[in-house]
Write a protein that holds these residues in place. Structure first.
Motif, mmCIF file in Angstrom:
data_model
loop_
_atom_site.group_PDB
_atom_site.id
_atom_site.type_symbol
_atom_site.label_atom_id
_atom_site.label_comp_id
_atom_site.label_asym_id
_atom_site.label_seq_id
_atom_site.Cartn_x
_atom_site.Cartn_y
_atom_site.Cartn_z
ATOM 1 N N TYR A 168 0.827 -1.212 0.000
ATOM 2 C CA TYR A 168 0.000 0.000 0.000
ATOM 3 C C TYR A 168 0.860 1.260 0.000
ATOM 4 O O TYR A 168 0.608 2.197 -0.778
ATOM 5 C CB TYR A 168 -0.939 0.008 1.197
ATOM 6 C CG TYR A 168 -1.587 1.362 1.388
ATOM 7 C CD1 TYR A 168 -2.561 1.812 0.492
ATOM 8 C CD2 TYR A 168 -1.189 2.208 2.412
ATOM 9 C CE1 TYR A 168 -3.124 3.068 0.627
ATOM 10 C CE2 TYR A 168 -1.750 3.463 2.560
ATOM 11 C CZ TYR A 168 -2.720 3.890 1.670
ATOM 12 O OH TYR A 168 -3.273 5.144 1.805
ATOM 13 N N ARG A 169 1.870 1.295 0.870
ATOM 14 C CA ARG A 169 2.720 2.488 0.930
ATOM 15 C C ARG A 169 3.425 2.725 -0.411
ATOM 16 O O ARG A 169 3.517 3.867 -0.882
ATOM 17 C CB ARG A 169 3.738 2.348 2.058
ATOM 18 C CG ARG A 169 3.161 2.589 3.444
ATOM 19 C CD ARG A 169 4.266 2.684 4.483
ATOM 20 N NE ARG A 169 4.933 1.424 4.681
ATOM 21 C CZ ARG A 169 4.572 0.528 5.580
ATOM 22 N NH1 ARG A 169 3.526 0.752 6.360
ATOM 23 N NH2 ARG A 169 5.236 -0.615 5.713
ATOM 24 N N MET A 170 3.893 1.650 -1.030
ATOM 25 C CA MET A 170 4.591 1.772 -2.299
ATOM 26 C C MET A 170 3.659 2.300 -3.393
ATOM 27 O O MET A 170 4.005 3.193 -4.162
ATOM 28 C CB MET A 170 5.158 0.411 -2.707
ATOM 29 C CG MET A 170 5.968 0.428 -3.989
ATOM 30 S SD MET A 170 6.517 -1.237 -4.469
ATOM 31 C CE MET A 170 4.962 -1.888 -5.107
ATOM 32 N N ILE A 171 2.440 1.753 -3.434
ATOM 33 C CA ILE A 171 1.511 2.115 -4.501
ATOM 34 C C ILE A 171 0.905 3.487 -4.272
ATOM 35 O O ILE A 171 0.795 4.308 -5.194
ATOM 36 C CB ILE A 171 0.397 1.043 -4.605
ATOM 37 C CG1 ILE A 171 1.004 -0.277 -5.088
ATOM 38 C CG2 ILE A 171 -0.712 1.496 -5.544
ATOM 39 C CD1 ILE A 171 0.071 -1.462 -4.915
ATOM 40 N N SER A 172 0.516 3.790 -3.044
ATOM 41 C CA SER A 172 -0.173 5.044 -2.768
ATOM 42 C C SER A 172 0.731 6.260 -2.931
ATOM 43 O O SER A 172 0.294 7.326 -3.359
ATOM 44 C CB SER A 172 -0.776 5.026 -1.363
ATOM 45 O OG SER A 172 0.234 4.913 -0.369
ATOM 46 N N THR A 173 2.009 6.095 -2.616
ATOM 47 C CA THR A 173 2.918 7.226 -2.732
ATOM 48 C C THR A 173 3.377 7.471 -4.150
ATOM 49 O O THR A 173 3.809 8.571 -4.493
ATOM 50 C CB THR A 173 4.167 7.024 -1.846
ATOM 51 O OG1 THR A 173 4.800 5.778 -2.177
ATOM 52 C CG2 THR A 173 3.785 7.011 -0.371
ATOM 53 N N SER A 174 3.272 6.437 -4.997
ATOM 54 C CA SER A 174 3.725 6.595 -6.383
ATOM 55 C C SER A 174 2.589 6.802 -7.354
ATOM 56 O O SER A 174 2.813 7.024 -8.545
ATOM 57 C CB SER A 174 4.525 5.352 -6.810
ATOM 58 O OG SER A 174 3.712 4.203 -6.780
ATOM 59 N N GLY A 175 1.335 6.673 -6.846
ATOM 60 C CA GLY A 175 0.188 6.875 -7.714
ATOM 61 C C GLY A 175 -0.234 5.647 -8.487
ATOM 62 O O GLY A 175 -1.230 5.666 -9.208
ATOM 63 N N GLY A 176 0.499 4.580 -8.362
ATOM 64 C CA GLY A 176 0.156 3.348 -9.048
ATOM 65 C C GLY A 176 1.246 2.338 -8.874
ATOM 66 O O GLY A 176 2.346 2.677 -8.423
ATOM 67 N N PRO A 177 0.976 1.060 -9.194
ATOM 68 C CA PRO A 177 2.007 0.028 -9.016
ATOM 69 C C PRO A 177 3.130 0.197 -9.993
ATOM 70 O O PRO A 177 2.942 0.657 -11.125
ATOM 71 C CB PRO A 177 1.235 -1.271 -9.265
ATOM 72 C CG PRO A 177 0.127 -0.872 -10.190
ATOM 73 C CD PRO A 177 -0.245 0.526 -9.786
ATOM 74 N N GLY A 178 4.322 -0.178 -9.561
ATOM 75 C CA GLY A 178 5.454 -0.180 -10.463
ATOM 76 C C GLY A 178 5.385 -1.376 -11.398
ATOM 77 O O GLY A 178 4.391 -2.079 -11.465
#
Length: 329
Positions: free
Chosen positions: A317-327
């Protein structure tokens, strides 16, 4: 690569999950659209069969979400009320006139938790253990505290809810959850235990002490933890529930009103709506961050605690929410 590096902003979902040494299935959705789904590791160590997004796992205490929804559905039909005292259904229950269905749903009943018994594994693997036998384990004890005084997680309360559901509806719990939830939502990979699924559909769990863990008497976890599902079906459940397809507005509000322990009816309520589950080598978590429209569903057949899958979920969640989408996947 350690998880704190693999799960940095803009990172790769697969690398983040693998950094946790994870075995199981993962689904990530944004605004109800799947943006990542895959399996990791083996569903069966003996055959080399891989986990996939279609693999069926035991979901343990995520079952409580479905039990709570059944109670509210039956209340909508006028068959019970969450304000009913449980002595209406079990006249001889200790302090049953002071304990309500609401107390059972919110883990504030004070009823001793039967899964705290040191003989739990033997109980789970005993084919003679019926739900009434489990009821006797906690019904003969006095409550630990007065109903409503504090929060204490109790599988006994949800086991009792299953018995009340069966009593007022006049049909087995597993039949009701199929009729009212699984079938209408097309949740074809969900059921009461995995007896209805062929071997290639299900994940097997393993214990370092006991080896493969296969048999579980589903009547022991019952309405507190007996359901099985896969990550795809749980997304169907989340979408229907949060988009108002299953419950009337008053019921939905009641389910997601946080009480003691930040617990509603079958859900913990905070920055996300969430519940984890663990049973006999399986662990799972269902999380919905409403403000971001992000759903993360994780199921594992590698011996781990619910806190372990929660760590994977929170890192994703932290990774996706801070970047605006999954890598990259």
């Amino acid at each position: 690569m350690p998880p704190e590096e693999a799960c940095e902003q803009g990172g790769n979902v697969r690398q983040c999950v693998e950094a946790h040494g994870f075995t199981g299935s993962v689904l990530v959705a944004k605004n109800w659209e799947v943006v990542f789904e895959d399996g990791f590791g083996l569903a069966d160590n003996n055959t080399g069969r891989l986990n996939t997004p279609d693999t069926v796992f035991r979901i343990g205490s995520i079952t409580k979400q479905f039990t709570a929804a059944l109670v509210l559905s039956l209340q909508e039909d006028g068959l019970l009320s969450v304000d009913d005292s449980i002595d209406q259904y079990f006249p001889d229950f200790h302090d049953g006139d002071n304990i309500t269905v609401h107390h059972l749903l919110t883990h504030t009943s004070g009823i001793w938790n039967y899964t705290d018994t040191p003989d739990l594994m033997a109980l789970l693997q005993n084919p003679e253990s019926g739900s009434e036998h489990v009821y006797s384990l906690f019904s003969e004890r006095r409550p630990i505290f007065p109903a409503g005084a504090t929060f204490m997680y109790s599988n006994s309360g949800y086991h009792l809810l299953g018995l009340i559901i069966e009593q007022v509806a006049g049909r087995p719990y597993e039949q009701l959850v199929q009729e009212r939830i699984f079938q209408p939502l097309g949740m074809q990979s969900s059921g009461f235990g995995d007896d209805d699924f062929s071997e290639p559909d299900v994940a097997l769990a393993y214990s370092d002490e006991l080896g493969q863990l296969r048999y579980i008497n589903h009547n022991v976890p019952f309405a507190a933890g007996a359901l099985v599902s896969n990550v795809k079906d749980i997304l169907k459940w989340d979408k229907a529930l949060f988009e108002g397809e299953l419950l009337e507005p008053d019921s939905f509000t009641r389910m997601f009103t946080a009480g003691l322990g930040a617990y509603g009816y079958g859900w913990y309520i905070g920055d996300s709506y969430v519940h984890a589950g663990g049973i006999s080598g399986f662990s799972a978590i269902n999380s919905y961050w409403a403000d971001d429209g992000i759903v993360i569903v994780i199921m594992s057949n590698k011996p781990a605690s619910p806190q372990a899958v929660e760590s994977v979920s929170n890192d994703l969640y932290r990774m996706i929410s801070t970047s605006g989408g999954p890598g990259g996947t």
